[in-house]
Design a protein around this motif. Structure first.
Motif, PDB file in Angstrom:
ATOM      1  N   ARG A  25      -2.723  12.627  -3.795  1.00 12.32           N
ATOM      2  CA  ARG A  25      -1.621  13.052  -4.935  1.00 12.32           C
ATOM      3  C   ARG A  25      -0.565  13.331  -4.549  1.00 12.32           C
ATOM      4  O   ARG A  25       0.035  15.133  -4.234  1.00 12.32           O
ATOM      5  CB  ARG A  25      -2.510  14.556  -5.483  1.00 12.32           C
ATOM      6  CG  ARG A  25      -3.943  14.483  -5.781  1.00 12.32           C
ATOM      7  CD  ARG A  25      -4.465  15.261  -6.639  1.00 12.32           C
ATOM      8  NE  ARG A  25      -5.643  15.020  -6.967  1.00 12.32           N
ATOM      9  CZ  ARG A  25      -6.154  13.701  -8.059  1.00 12.32           C
ATOM     10  NH1 ARG A  25      -4.892  13.681  -8.993  1.00 12.32           N
ATOM     11  NH2 ARG A  25      -6.934  14.533  -8.963  1.00 12.32           N
ATOM     12  N   CYS A  26       0.363  12.702  -3.730  1.00 15.40           N
ATOM     13  CA  CYS A  26       1.947  12.890  -3.670  1.00 15.40           C
ATOM     14  C   CYS A  26       2.887  12.826  -5.068  1.00 15.40           C
ATOM     15  O   CYS A  26       2.635  12.083  -5.772  1.00 15.40           O
ATOM     16  CB  CYS A  26       2.627  12.596  -2.627  1.00 15.40           C
ATOM     17  SG  CYS A  26       1.592  10.696  -2.145  1.00 15.40           S
ATOM     18  N   GLU A  27       3.887  12.872  -4.966  1.00 13.36           N
ATOM     19  CA  GLU A  27       5.058  12.296  -5.785  1.00 13.36           C
ATOM     20  C   GLU A  27       5.372  11.253  -5.574  1.00 13.36           C
ATOM     21  O   GLU A  27       5.110  10.300  -6.725  1.00 13.36           O
ATOM     22  CB  GLU A  27       6.474  13.536  -5.264  1.00 13.36           C
ATOM     23  CG  GLU A  27       6.548  14.887  -5.892  1.00 13.36           C
ATOM     24  CD  GLU A  27       7.356  15.951  -6.641  1.00 13.36           C
ATOM     25  OE1 GLU A  27       8.678  14.668  -6.342  1.00 13.36           O
ATOM     26  OE2 GLU A  27       7.578  16.512  -6.084  1.00 13.36           O
ATOM     27  N   THR A  28       5.377  10.146  -4.246  1.00 17.40           N
ATOM     28  CA  THR A  28       5.267   9.096  -4.898  1.00 17.40           C
ATOM     29  C   THR A  28       5.209   8.036  -3.309  1.00 17.40           C
ATOM     30  O   THR A  28       4.249   8.862  -2.286  1.00 17.40           O
ATOM     31  CB  THR A  28       7.281   8.650  -4.140  1.00 17.40           C
ATOM     32  OG1 THR A  28       7.283   9.551  -2.716  1.00 17.40           O
ATOM     33  CG2 THR A  28       7.904   9.200  -5.063  1.00 17.40           C
ATOM     34  N   VAL A  29       4.935   7.323  -3.564  1.00 17.47           N
ATOM     35  CA  VAL A  29       4.053   6.597  -2.475  1.00 17.47           C
ATOM     36  C   VAL A  29       4.831   5.098  -2.317  1.00 17.47           C
ATOM     37  O   VAL A  29       5.081   4.451  -2.759  1.00 17.47           O
ATOM     38  CB  VAL A  29       2.625   5.518  -2.898  1.00 17.47           C
ATOM     39  CG1 VAL A  29       1.411   5.246  -1.756  1.00 17.47           C
ATOM     40  CG2 VAL A  29       1.534   7.099  -3.819  1.00 17.47           C
ATOM     41  N   VAL A  30       4.703   4.933  -0.504  1.00 14.67           N
ATOM     42  CA  VAL A  30       5.492   3.857   0.103  1.00 14.67           C
ATOM     43  C   VAL A  30       4.754   2.445  -0.134  1.00 14.67           C
ATOM     44  O   VAL A  30       3.834   2.336   0.439  1.00 14.67           O
ATOM     45  CB  VAL A  30       6.543   4.116   1.452  1.00 14.67           C
ATOM     46  CG1 VAL A  30       6.333   2.868   1.532  1.00 14.67           C
ATOM     47  CG2 VAL A  30       6.951   5.493   1.212  1.00 14.67           C
ATOM     48  N   ALA A  34       8.950   0.131  -0.458  1.00 15.46           N
ATOM     49  CA  ALA A  34       9.181   0.412  -1.648  1.00 15.46           C
ATOM     50  C   ALA A  34       8.793   2.117  -2.133  1.00 15.46           C
ATOM     51  O   ALA A  34       7.538   1.857  -1.943  1.00 15.46           O
ATOM     52  CB  ALA A  34       9.507  -0.812  -2.701  1.00 15.46           C
ATOM     53  N   GLU A  35       9.298   2.549  -2.553  1.00 17.15           N
ATOM     54  CA  GLU A  35       8.956   3.640  -2.800  1.00 17.15           C
ATOM     55  C   GLU A  35       8.731   4.032  -4.783  1.00 17.15           C
ATOM     56  O   GLU A  35       9.590   3.017  -5.123  1.00 17.15           O
ATOM     57  CB  GLU A  35      10.280   4.938  -2.343  1.00 17.15           C
ATOM     58  CG  GLU A  35       9.145   5.939  -2.887  1.00 17.15           C
ATOM     59  CD  GLU A  35      10.636   7.355  -2.083  1.00 17.15           C
ATOM     60  OE1 GLU A  35      10.178   8.310  -2.336  1.00 17.15           O
ATOM     61  OE2 GLU A  35      11.226   6.909  -1.734  1.00 17.15           O
ATOM     62  N   TYR A  36       7.659   4.501  -5.099  1.00 17.24           N
ATOM     63  CA  TYR A  36       7.015   3.850  -6.002  1.00 17.24           C
ATOM     64  C   TYR A  36       6.710   5.236  -6.844  1.00 17.24           C
ATOM     65  O   TYR A  36       5.944   5.949  -5.664  1.00 17.24           O
ATOM     66  CB  TYR A  36       6.113   3.388  -6.398  1.00 17.24           C
ATOM     67  CG  TYR A  36       6.119   1.399  -6.040  1.00 17.24           C
ATOM     68  CD1 TYR A  36       6.983   0.970  -7.741  1.00 17.24           C
ATOM     69  CD2 TYR A  36       6.389   1.491  -4.755  1.00 17.24           C
ATOM     70  CE1 TYR A  36       7.411  -0.346  -6.919  1.00 17.24           C
ATOM     71  CE2 TYR A  36       6.237  -0.151  -4.588  1.00 17.24           C
ATOM     72  CZ  TYR A  36       7.466  -0.917  -5.759  1.00 17.24           C
ATOM     73  OH  TYR A  36       7.202  -2.305  -4.999  1.00 17.24           O
ATOM     74  N   PRO A  37       6.296   5.741  -8.128  1.00 14.75           N
ATOM     75  CA  PRO A  37       6.082   7.416  -8.377  1.00 14.75           C
ATOM     76  C   PRO A  37       4.725   6.675  -8.089  1.00 14.75           C
ATOM     77  O   PRO A  37       3.404   5.455  -7.900  1.00 14.75           O
ATOM     78  CB  PRO A  37       6.303   6.681 -10.023  1.00 14.75           C
ATOM     79  CG  PRO A  37       7.372   5.966  -9.483  1.00 14.75           C
ATOM     80  CD  PRO A  37       7.026   4.843  -9.281  1.00 14.75           C
ATOM     81  N   ILE A  78      -3.589  -4.630  -1.319  1.00 17.39           N
ATOM     82  CA  ILE A  78      -4.117  -4.053  -2.785  1.00 17.39           C
ATOM     83  C   ILE A  78      -3.374  -4.097  -4.152  1.00 17.39           C
ATOM     84  O   ILE A  78      -3.864  -4.606  -4.440  1.00 17.39           O
ATOM     85  CB  ILE A  78      -4.801  -2.822  -3.090  1.00 17.39           C
ATOM     86  CG1 ILE A  78      -5.558  -3.294  -1.488  1.00 17.39           C
ATOM     87  CG2 ILE A  78      -5.238  -2.343  -3.703  1.00 17.39           C
ATOM     88  CD1 ILE A  78      -6.212  -1.611   0.138  1.00 17.39           C
ATOM     89  N   PHE A  79      -1.987  -2.966  -3.936  1.00 16.27           N
ATOM     90  CA  PHE A  79      -1.348  -3.106  -4.768  1.00 16.27           C
ATOM     91  C   PHE A  79      -0.896  -4.249  -5.356  1.00 16.27           C
ATOM     92  O   PHE A  79      -0.789  -4.327  -6.286  1.00 16.27           O
ATOM     93  CB  PHE A  79       0.308  -2.612  -4.338  1.00 16.27           C
ATOM     94  CG  PHE A  79       1.012  -1.741  -4.746  1.00 16.27           C
ATOM     95  CD1 PHE A  79       1.490  -0.707  -5.671  1.00 16.27           C
ATOM     96  CD2 PHE A  79       2.321  -2.723  -5.299  1.00 16.27           C
ATOM     97  CE1 PHE A  79       2.424  -0.316  -6.743  1.00 16.27           C
ATOM     98  CE2 PHE A  79       3.463  -2.794  -6.147  1.00 16.27           C
ATOM     99  CZ  PHE A  79       3.082  -1.163  -6.705  1.00 16.27           C
ATOM    100  N   ASN A  80      -0.709  -5.725  -4.777  1.00 16.25           N
ATOM    101  CA  ASN A  80      -0.129  -6.728  -5.316  1.00 16.25           C
ATOM    102  C   ASN A  80      -1.120  -7.649  -5.645  1.00 16.25           C
ATOM    103  O   ASN A  80      -0.556  -8.187  -6.840  1.00 16.25           O
ATOM    104  CB  ASN A  80       0.607  -7.223  -4.647  1.00 16.25           C
ATOM    105  CG  ASN A  80       2.223  -6.856  -4.055  1.00 16.25           C
ATOM    106  OD1 ASN A  80       3.294  -6.332  -5.179  1.00 16.25           O
ATOM    107  ND2 ASN A  80       2.959  -7.011  -2.967  1.00 16.25           N
ATOM    108  N   ALA A  81      -2.244  -7.480  -5.511  1.00 17.39           N
ATOM    109  CA  ALA A  81      -3.496  -7.490  -6.187  1.00 17.39           C
ATOM    110  C   ALA A  81      -3.779  -8.920  -7.733  1.00 17.39           C
ATOM    111  O   ALA A  81      -3.703  -9.434  -7.864  1.00 17.39           O
ATOM    112  CB  ALA A  81      -5.013  -7.852  -5.993  1.00 17.39           C
ATOM    113  N   PRO A  82      -3.563  -6.864  -8.280  1.00 17.06           N
ATOM    114  CA  PRO A  82      -3.894  -7.642  -9.848  1.00 17.06           C
ATOM    115  C   PRO A  82      -2.412  -8.442 -10.979  1.00 17.06           C
ATOM    116  O   PRO A  82      -2.254  -9.620 -11.478  1.00 17.06           O
ATOM    117  CB  PRO A  82      -3.770  -5.884 -10.816  1.00 17.06           C
ATOM    118  CG  PRO A  82      -4.302  -5.654  -9.344  1.00 17.06           C
ATOM    119  CD  PRO A  82      -3.470  -5.502  -8.018  1.00 17.06           C
TER     120      PRO A  82
END
Length: 103
Positions: A25-30, A34-37, A78-82
């Motif tokens: 529950r932070c504003e952004t995730v790296v 790369a930093e994403y919302p 995980i992020f790129n899998a979909p």
């Protein structure tokens, strides 16, 4: 995990990292430097299903290079899998078809 009991620890790590990231529950995730919302990352992680996890496990097992930050690497997988899974398997099929036709 029932279909791949030998991969239990790896699957546990994937699920644990997903839960940790979603629970941050932070504003952004790296992800992959790369930093994403936060909401965008959570949306992508919540789209990960059974076949995505199988794909991630397969990719991690095939990885031969040294990984300096395993947590960051797995989160990127995980992020790129979909978005990458279909392209990966299409490439594998094309490569297999090419190999058969050349033989």
């Amino acid at each position: 995990m029932d279909s791949n009991p030998e991969d239990r620890k790896l699957i546990d790590m994937i699920v644990s990292l997903m839960a940790e990231t979603i629970g941050a529950r932070c504003e952004t995730v790296v992800v992959a430097r790369a930093e994403y919302p936060y909401a965008y990352v959570v949306n992508k992680l919540l789209r990960v299903g059974y076949f995505h996890v199988q794909y991630i496990v397969s990719c991690l097992k095939q990885q031969r290079e040294k990984i300096n930050n395993i947590k960051a690497y797995v989160l990127a997988c995980i992020f790129n899998a979909p978005t990458m899974m279909d392209a990966y398997y299409r490439s594998e099929v094309r490569q297999g078809m090419y190999a058969e036709s050349s033989a």
